[in-house]
Design a protein around this motif. Structure first.
Motif, PDB file in Angstrom:
ATOM      1  N   LYS A  83     -19.069  -4.877  -4.109  1.00  0.00           N
ATOM      2  CA  LYS A  83     -18.155  -3.742  -4.139  1.00  0.00           C
ATOM      3  C   LYS A  83     -17.212  -3.807  -2.950  1.00  0.00           C
ATOM      4  N   VAL A  84     -16.127  -3.037  -3.053  1.00  0.00           N
ATOM      5  CA  VAL A  84     -15.233  -2.828  -1.918  1.00  0.00           C
ATOM      6  C   VAL A  84     -14.947  -1.345  -1.798  1.00  0.00           C
ATOM      7  N   HIS A  85     -15.095  -0.799  -0.603  1.00  0.00           N
ATOM      8  CA  HIS A  85     -14.811   0.614  -0.361  1.00  0.00           C
ATOM      9  C   HIS A  85     -13.586   0.810   0.527  1.00  0.00           C
ATOM     10  N   ILE A  86     -13.339  -0.146   1.400  1.00  0.00           N
ATOM     11  CA  ILE A  86     -12.268  -0.003   2.392  1.00  0.00           C
ATOM     12  C   ILE A  86     -11.351  -1.214   2.329  1.00  0.00           C
ATOM     13  N   LEU A  87     -10.074  -0.963   2.172  1.00  0.00           N
ATOM     14  CA  LEU A  87      -9.054  -2.011   2.227  1.00  0.00           C
ATOM     15  C   LEU A  87      -8.227  -1.809   3.480  1.00  0.00           C
ATOM     16  N   VAL A  88      -8.115  -2.864   4.292  1.00  0.00           N
ATOM     17  CA  VAL A  88      -7.258  -2.809   5.470  1.00  0.00           C
ATOM     18  C   VAL A  88      -6.183  -3.879   5.339  1.00  0.00           C
ATOM     19  N   ASN A  89      -4.976  -3.437   4.975  1.00  0.00           N
ATOM     20  CA  ASN A  89      -3.825  -4.329   4.882  1.00  0.00           C
ATOM     21  C   ASN A  89      -3.240  -4.486   6.287  1.00  0.00           C
ATOM     22  N   ASN A  90      -3.690  -5.483   6.999  1.00  0.00           N
ATOM     23  CA  ASN A  90      -3.289  -5.596   8.400  1.00  0.00           C
ATOM     24  C   ASN A  90      -2.415  -6.804   8.696  1.00  0.00           C
ATOM     25  N   ALA A  91      -2.506  -7.853   7.904  1.00  0.00           N
ATOM     26  CA  ALA A  91      -1.748  -9.078   8.196  1.00  0.00           C
ATOM     27  C   ALA A  91      -0.266  -8.762   8.348  1.00  0.00           C
ATOM     28  N   GLY A  92       0.335  -9.319   9.384  1.00  0.00           N
ATOM     29  CA  GLY A  92       1.752  -9.064   9.616  1.00  0.00           C
ATOM     30  C   GLY A  92       2.346 -10.117  10.520  1.00  0.00           C
ATOM     31  N   VAL A  93       3.659 -10.279  10.413  1.00  0.00           N
ATOM     32  CA  VAL A  93       4.374 -11.233  11.265  1.00  0.00           C
ATOM     33  C   VAL A  93       5.566 -10.537  11.899  1.00  0.00           C
ATOM     34  N   GLY A  94       5.954 -11.041  13.054  1.00  0.00           N
ATOM     35  CA  GLY A  94       7.123 -10.510  13.742  1.00  0.00           C
ATOM     36  C   GLY A  94       8.286 -11.459  13.605  1.00  0.00           C
TER      37      GLY A  94
END
Length: 286
Positions: A83-94
């Protein structure tokens, strides 16, 4: 989500910086965490370090700017944890450069990683969170640059988009038992100034817009600020954990940029004030 122990989280950009800080804080709270990153060596190191603390974690390599790889990472997460309860969309570039130094490749790179990957992440993981009926939380990392435009307009465009998406989805997903938070960090000690180290070949030339004198100076200044004033990513991770537990709409890391945000809203209000006593023409009845 007051009781996080035993829940499962998927965190992108999790091998270093803010992502690793969030993964660490969640793991320490008893959350099972799938760490996702494009950088295999750093990912292996991060997973090994967390496993050494008896955390129930695993890693999956993926380029989040490719929807198929993000889907494969989701499949691997379900296969491993169920299962998945928490999604953290964190990947990012500058990056992105200043006006006069923009490139199509630069725009594509920032839009795909910083914004489209968030859209795809929610589209892929949202139904997985819904499916078990136990509720959950979606956290997407924007930036304080998602509320006040900085030196790089392309970067700010992507981060404003993440803020807008999160604000809209919060009302849409609340009836489904899914909270939505947007993380708007200020100056954090991360490797974001070295984002080009993981630049995919299809975005060749994306970092070229940072080569003019103005951009080089801005990058050097920001790099120095991150090194001398940047907040510890582990502290940010603890704030995110608390934000998930209490369903905070906005998660800030400090008040350094609050005056600039207030000034922006003051300018917006001034725009309304200028036309407050005017009566716009309306279509006549009949």
């Amino acid at each position: 989500m007051k009781d996080l122990a035993g829940k499962t989280a998927f965190v992108t950009g999790a091998a270093s910086g803010i992502g690793l800080g969030i993964a660490t804080a969640l793991a320490q709270a008893g959350v099972k965490v799938m760490l996702c990153d494009i950088e295999q060596g750093a990912l292996d190191k991060a997973v090994a370090a967390l496993k050494a603390t008896n955390a129930d974690v695993e890693g999956v390599k993926a380029d989040v700017s490719l929807k198929a790889e993000l889907q494969a990472a989701a499949d691997a997460t379900i296969a491993r944890f169920g299962k998945v309860h928490i999604l953290v969309n964190n990947a990012g570039v500058g990056g992105g450069g200043m006006y006069g130094a923009w490139t199509d490749a630069g725009w594509d790179w920032l839009l795909d990683v910083n914004l489209r990957a968030v859209v795809w992440g929610i589209g892929i993981f949202g139904p997985l969170i819904e499916s078990h009926g136990e509720g959950g939380q979606i956290v997407s990392t924007a930036s304080i640059a998602g509320l006040i435009s900085g030196a790089s307009s392309p970067y700010s465009v992507t981060k404003y988009g993440v803020v807008a998406l999160s604000e809209g989805l919060r009302n849409e997903l609340a009836p489904k038992g899914i909270g939505v938070s947007v993380l708007c960090p200020g100056l954090i000690r991360t490797n974001i100034m070295d984002s080009a180290r993981n630049l995919p070949e299809r975005f060749e030339g994306a970092a070229g817009g940072t080569g003019n004198v103005e951009s080089v100076g801005a990058i050097q200044n920001l790099r120095m600020l991150l090194e001398t004033q940047g907040i510890d990513p582990l502290y940010v991770g603890e704030l995110v954990r608390e934000g998930i537990e209490n369903d905070w709409p906005y998660i800030f890391t400090d008040t350094q940029f609050e005056p600039m945000v207030e000034a922006r809203f003051a300018n917006i209000k001034a725009g309304f004030d200028r036309i407050r006593d005017r009566t716009p023409p309306r279509p006549s009845a009949g």
